[in-house]
Scaffold this motif. Sequence first.
Motif, PDB file in Angstrom:
ATOM      1  N   ALA A   2       0.971  -1.187   0.078  1.00  0.00           N
ATOM      2  CA  ALA A   2      -0.024   0.107  -0.023  1.00  0.00           C
ATOM      3  C   ALA A   2       0.838   1.291   0.094  1.00  0.00           C
ATOM      4  CB  ALA A   2      -0.916   0.001   1.265  1.00  0.00           C
ATOM      5  N   VAL A   3       2.061   1.020   0.649  1.00  0.00           N
ATOM      6  CA  VAL A   3       2.912   2.436   0.764  1.00  0.00           C
ATOM      7  C   VAL A   3       3.448   2.381  -0.675  1.00  0.00           C
ATOM      8  CG1 VAL A   3       5.250   3.147   1.595  1.00  0.00           C
ATOM      9  CG2 VAL A   3       3.437   2.125   3.079  1.00  0.00           C
ATOM     10  N   ALA A   4       3.844   1.535  -1.335  1.00  0.00           N
ATOM     11  CA  ALA A   4       4.368   1.476  -2.697  1.00  0.00           C
ATOM     12  C   ALA A   4       3.394   2.134  -3.658  1.00  0.00           C
ATOM     13  CB  ALA A   4       5.017   0.270  -3.178  1.00  0.00           C
ATOM     14  N   MET A  11       0.719   3.994  -3.085  1.00  0.00           N
ATOM     15  CA  MET A  11       0.578   5.674  -2.675  1.00  0.00           C
ATOM     16  C   MET A  11       1.444   6.487  -3.167  1.00  0.00           C
ATOM     17  SD  MET A  11      -0.456   5.906   1.498  1.00  0.00           S
ATOM     18  CE  MET A  11      -0.424   7.623   1.473  1.00  0.00           C
ATOM     19  N   LEU A  12       2.868   5.752  -3.204  1.00  0.00           N
ATOM     20  CA  LEU A  12       4.042   6.704  -3.581  1.00  0.00           C
ATOM     21  C   LEU A  12       4.255   6.328  -5.267  1.00  0.00           C
ATOM     22  CD1 LEU A  12       6.704   5.657  -0.784  1.00  0.00           C
ATOM     23  CD2 LEU A  12       5.281   7.919  -1.042  1.00  0.00           C
ATOM     24  N   GLY A  13       3.603   5.381  -5.776  1.00  0.00           N
ATOM     25  CA  GLY A  13       3.791   5.196  -7.132  1.00  0.00           C
ATOM     26  C   GLY A  13       5.064   4.695  -7.598  1.00  0.00           C
ATOM     27  N   VAL A  14       5.602   3.997  -6.720  1.00  0.00           N
ATOM     28  CA  VAL A  14       6.889   3.339  -6.907  1.00  0.00           C
ATOM     29  C   VAL A  14       6.846   1.693  -6.627  1.00  0.00           C
ATOM     30  CG1 VAL A  14       8.224   5.296  -6.487  1.00  0.00           C
ATOM     31  CG2 VAL A  14       7.679   3.779  -4.681  1.00  0.00           C
ATOM     32  N   SER A  15       8.007   0.929  -6.941  1.00  0.00           N
ATOM     33  CA  SER A  15       7.786  -0.648  -6.513  1.00  0.00           C
ATOM     34  C   SER A  15       8.192  -0.538  -5.061  1.00  0.00           C
ATOM     35  CB  SER A  15       9.017  -1.230  -7.469  1.00  0.00           C
ATOM     36  OG  SER A  15       9.978  -0.714  -6.970  1.00  0.00           O
ATOM     37  N   GLU A  16       7.847  -1.740  -4.487  1.00  0.00           N
ATOM     38  CA  GLU A  16       8.099  -1.961  -3.404  1.00  0.00           C
ATOM     39  C   GLU A  16       9.799  -2.318  -3.002  1.00  0.00           C
ATOM     40  OE1 GLU A  16       6.118  -5.469  -1.361  1.00  0.00           O
ATOM     41  OE2 GLU A  16       4.468  -5.362  -3.044  1.00  0.00           O
ATOM     42  N   GLU A  17      10.459  -2.462  -4.059  1.00  0.00           N
ATOM     43  CA  GLU A  17      11.777  -2.548  -3.806  1.00  0.00           C
ATOM     44  C   GLU A  17      12.519  -1.088  -3.628  1.00  0.00           C
ATOM     45  OE1 GLU A  17      15.908  -3.319  -3.353  1.00  0.00           O
ATOM     46  OE2 GLU A  17      14.072  -4.884  -3.356  1.00  0.00           O
ATOM     47  N   THR A  18      11.676  -0.125  -4.400  1.00  0.00           N
ATOM     48  CA  THR A  18      12.440   1.234  -4.125  1.00  0.00           C
ATOM     49  C   THR A  18      12.011   1.796  -2.851  1.00  0.00           C
ATOM     50  OG1 THR A  18      12.011   1.711  -6.639  1.00  0.00           O
ATOM     51  CG2 THR A  18      11.986   3.448  -4.955  1.00  0.00           C
ATOM     52  N   ASP A  63      17.996   5.938   4.037  1.00  0.00           N
ATOM     53  CA  ASP A  63      17.399   7.137   4.630  1.00  0.00           C
ATOM     54  C   ASP A  63      16.798   8.168   4.001  1.00  0.00           C
ATOM     55  OD1 ASP A  63      17.908   6.040   7.278  1.00  0.00           O
ATOM     56  OD2 ASP A  63      19.977   6.849   6.977  1.00  0.00           O
ATOM     57  N   ARG A  64      16.149   7.816   3.013  1.00  0.00           N
ATOM     58  CA  ARG A  64      15.423   8.750   2.127  1.00  0.00           C
ATOM     59  C   ARG A  64      13.817   8.678   2.437  1.00  0.00           C
ATOM     60  NH1 ARG A  64      14.947   8.953  -4.515  1.00  0.00           N
ATOM     61  NH2 ARG A  64      13.707  10.607  -4.653  1.00  0.00           N
ATOM     62  N   PHE A  65      13.602   7.636   3.265  1.00  0.00           N
ATOM     63  CA  PHE A  65      11.941   7.423   3.309  1.00  0.00           C
ATOM     64  C   PHE A  65      12.137   6.746   4.825  1.00  0.00           C
ATOM     65  CE2 PHE A  65       7.958   4.931   3.388  1.00  0.00           C
ATOM     66  CZ  PHE A  65       7.308   6.141   2.890  1.00  0.00           C
ATOM     67  N   PRO A  66      10.978   7.136   5.752  1.00  0.00           N
ATOM     68  CA  PRO A  66      11.114   6.728   7.173  1.00  0.00           C
ATOM     69  C   PRO A  66      11.161   5.169   7.404  1.00  0.00           C
ATOM     70  CG  PRO A  66       9.064   8.222   6.539  1.00  0.00           C
ATOM     71  CD  PRO A  66       9.669   8.049   5.332  1.00  0.00           C
ATOM     72  N   ALA A  67      11.868   4.953   8.237  1.00  0.00           N
ATOM     73  CA  ALA A  67      11.920   3.381   8.665  1.00  0.00           C
ATOM     74  C   ALA A  67      10.553   2.897   8.952  1.00  0.00           C
ATOM     75  CB  ALA A  67      12.806   3.244   9.912  1.00  0.00           C
ATOM     76  N   GLU A  79       3.201   4.065   9.438  1.00  0.00           N
ATOM     77  CA  GLU A  79       2.078   5.122   9.910  1.00  0.00           C
ATOM     78  C   GLU A  79       1.491   5.758   8.757  1.00  0.00           C
ATOM     79  OE1 GLU A  79       1.977   7.160  13.426  1.00  0.00           O
ATOM     80  OE2 GLU A  79       3.434   5.936  14.266  1.00  0.00           O
ATOM     81  N   VAL A  80       0.300   5.898   8.563  1.00  0.00           N
ATOM     82  CA  VAL A  80      -0.301   6.434   7.333  1.00  0.00           C
ATOM     83  C   VAL A  80       0.265   7.985   7.469  1.00  0.00           C
ATOM     84  CG1 VAL A  80      -2.436   7.382   6.172  1.00  0.00           C
ATOM     85  CG2 VAL A  80      -2.180   5.042   7.025  1.00  0.00           C
ATOM     86  N   SER A  81       0.232   8.644   8.545  1.00  0.00           N
ATOM     87  CA  SER A  81       0.778   9.956   8.886  1.00  0.00           C
ATOM     88  C   SER A  81       1.868  10.292   8.391  1.00  0.00           C
ATOM     89  CB  SER A  81       0.327  10.397  10.212  1.00  0.00           C
ATOM     90  OG  SER A  81       1.119   9.764  11.030  1.00  0.00           O
ATOM     91  N   ALA A  82       2.939   9.402   8.706  1.00  0.00           N
ATOM     92  CA  ALA A  82       4.425   9.255   8.192  1.00  0.00           C
ATOM     93  C   ALA A  82       4.566   9.564   6.571  1.00  0.00           C
ATOM     94  CB  ALA A  82       5.190   8.053   8.791  1.00  0.00           C
ATOM     95  N   VAL A  83       3.766   8.481   5.942  1.00  0.00           N
ATOM     96  CA  VAL A  83       3.765   8.416   4.687  1.00  0.00           C
ATOM     97  C   VAL A  83       2.939   9.730   3.995  1.00  0.00           C
ATOM     98  CG1 VAL A  83       2.970   7.309   2.629  1.00  0.00           C
ATOM     99  CG2 VAL A  83       3.625   5.996   4.579  1.00  0.00           C
ATOM    100  N   GLU A  84       2.101  10.340   4.576  1.00  0.00           N
ATOM    101  CA  GLU A  84       1.446  11.546   4.099  1.00  0.00           C
ATOM    102  C   GLU A  84       2.378  12.673   4.247  1.00  0.00           C
ATOM    103  OE1 GLU A  84      -3.156  10.296   4.527  1.00  0.00           O
ATOM    104  OE2 GLU A  84      -2.141  11.190   6.291  1.00  0.00           O
ATOM    105  N   SER A  85       3.102  12.817   5.586  1.00  0.00           N
ATOM    106  CA  SER A  85       3.970  13.759   5.810  1.00  0.00           C
ATOM    107  C   SER A  85       5.076  13.628   4.847  1.00  0.00           C
ATOM    108  CB  SER A  85       4.748  13.553   7.167  1.00  0.00           C
ATOM    109  OG  SER A  85       3.634  13.882   7.972  1.00  0.00           O
TER     110      SER A  85
END
Length: 70
Positions: free
Chosen positions: A13-15, A17-24, A32-36, A48-54
């Motif tokens: 679901a994160v991938a 939302m971001l329009g990228v692959s799970e590997e990305t 360290d380009r995306f929250p752990a 957390e959805v809020s972390a992805v949205e931020s």
Amino acid sequence: MPANPIRIIRQPAVAAMLGVSEETVRRWVRVDRFPAPLQLGPRAIGWEVSAVESFIEAKRNKARLQSVAA
């Protein structure tokens, strides 16, 4: 029950939302380009959805600033 419960989403679901692959997503976390993610269980992670949205909002703001400066 809290008024705003914490919502957790899994990697597919994160991938999406971001329009990228799970590997990305995994690569961005490693560099360290995306929250752990949160460890949900021995073999399960989520964000957390809020972390992805931020993260998305920060990217939007950066893009807006760059387009204004151009």
